[in-house]
Design a protein around this motif. Structure first.
Motif, PDB file in Angstrom:
ATOM      1  N   HIS A  35      43.591  -0.969 -64.077  1.00  0.00           N
ATOM      2  CA  HIS A  35      42.566  -1.516 -64.231  1.00  0.00           C
ATOM      3  C   HIS A  35      42.757  -2.129 -62.282  1.00  0.00           C
ATOM      4  CE1 HIS A  35      39.475  -4.729 -64.147  1.00  0.00           C
ATOM      5  NE2 HIS A  35      40.267  -5.403 -63.334  1.00  0.00           N
TER       6      HIS A  35
ATOM      7  N   ILE B 153      35.298  -5.633 -67.348  1.00  0.00           N
ATOM      8  CA  ILE B 153      36.523  -5.269 -67.452  1.00  0.00           C
ATOM      9  C   ILE B 153      38.011  -5.490 -68.092  1.00  0.00           C
ATOM     10  CG2 ILE B 153      38.063  -2.536 -67.006  1.00  0.00           C
ATOM     11  CD1 ILE B 153      34.790  -1.882 -67.580  1.00  0.00           C
TER      12      ILE B 153
ATOM     13  N   SER C 235      29.458   1.246 -67.371  1.00  0.00           N
ATOM     14  CA  SER C 235      29.962   1.740 -66.419  1.00  0.00           C
ATOM     15  C   SER C 235      30.384   2.997 -66.407  1.00  0.00           C
ATOM     16  CB  SER C 235      31.778   1.497 -67.259  1.00  0.00           C
ATOM     17  OG  SER C 235      32.386   2.010 -66.893  1.00  0.00           O
TER      18      SER C 235
END
Lengths: 140, 143
Positions: free
Chosen positions: A44, A92, A122
């Motif tokens: 991430h 996300i 995405s």
């Protein structure tokens, strides 16, 4: 030079996104019950950093002639994709927290729907922005 | 949440700030009536410019003289002028056809493109870009 740096960052970040998607697929298919927290955090942060680096290097290209870029439909669509990707980081982030605590099968229908929307945004965002970038730079 | 806001702030700051502080005119393509002409190569000459004024001559003489400010007023993809080695070129119709991509042309709209052109096409043996560029000439840059 700057254009090449921008392209390299896009490729590296894109590869990390692909790896994260592959991990998400194993979670979705039940092959992996939970995400590894350390790996999830790393992925991430790496994607967010890559996106930030793309915004900065892209911004340096853009400030050479903002009026010209803003009047280009290709550039406008690319920026819309980047904006969608930025907004999607919020979702996300939420889903990566879910994935480290709950298996996919425990998700509600609403959560699954949101997950697929986020995944779709995405995928479409990264692919479209990358292809438009290649068109703008003349590679395609 | 913090990441999203940070990225959003960065994105908006660059997009808006870059435009406001770049020194580009906010009202491009405004001119004195004599110079807003989209002179194109022969195959595109028949296409009228969407922003050309009624007073615009379809093919102004290539000896016309333009100031840097006039060049700077044509800084969009719909009206892209550049000056290279003292000559002024209208590259509007070339943006989408440039083999090296739109970005390279867009980045020199409304400004001096000599350095960018020389950097990419400066080789003496490669005459094709120079020949192509010459077809877009609309005048010279006033000193």
């Amino acid at each position: 030079m700057l254009q090449n740096i921008h392209l390299i960052i896009a490729i590296v970040t894109g590869l990390v996104v692909l790896y994260a998607d592959e991990q998400a697929l194993t979670w979705f298919l039940g092959k992996q019950q939970l995400f590894d927290p350390k790996t999830t955090t790393f992925l991430h942060r790496t994607v967010a950093t890559g996106l930030a680096a793309l915004i900065v290097t892209g911004g340096l290209l853009y400030v050479q002639a903002p009026a010209a870029f803003l009047s280009s439909p290709t550039f406008i669509v690319k920026m819309a994709m980047v904006l969608a990707l930025i907004c999607n980081t919020y979702f996300i982030d939420n889903f990566s927290r879910i994935a480290i605590t709950r298996p996919y099968i425990s998700l509600s229908r609403r959560e699954r729907f949101m997950l697929f929307v986020s995944g779709g945004v995405s995928f479409v965002g990264w692919v479209t922005a990358f292809v438009l970038g290649l068109i703008l730079s003349g590679i395609l | 949440m913090k990441t999203t806001f940070a990225l959003l702030a960065l994105f908006i700051a660059i997009l808006v700030g870059g435009y406001l502080f770049s020194g580009h005119p906010s009202m491009p393509a405004q001119d004195n009536g004599m110079t807003v002409a989209a002179t194109a190569p022969a195959d595109n000459a028949a296409k009228p410019s969407p922003i050309a004024s009624p007073a615009t001559a379809p093919n102004p003489p290539k000896t016309a003289s333009y100031t840097s400010a006039q060049v700077a007023a044509h800084s969009t993809s719909r009206n892209c002028w550049t000056s290279i080695q003292g000559n002024v070129y209208d590259l509007t119709n070339w943006i989408s056809q440039h083999p090296g991509g739109e970005e390279a042309i867009l980045s020199i709209c409304g400004k001096d493109g000599t350095q960018a052109f020389e950097g990419q096409h400066g080789s003496a043996s490669d005459t094709r870009p120079k020949e192509m560029l010459a077809t877009f000439k609309i005048g010279t840059l006033a000193s």
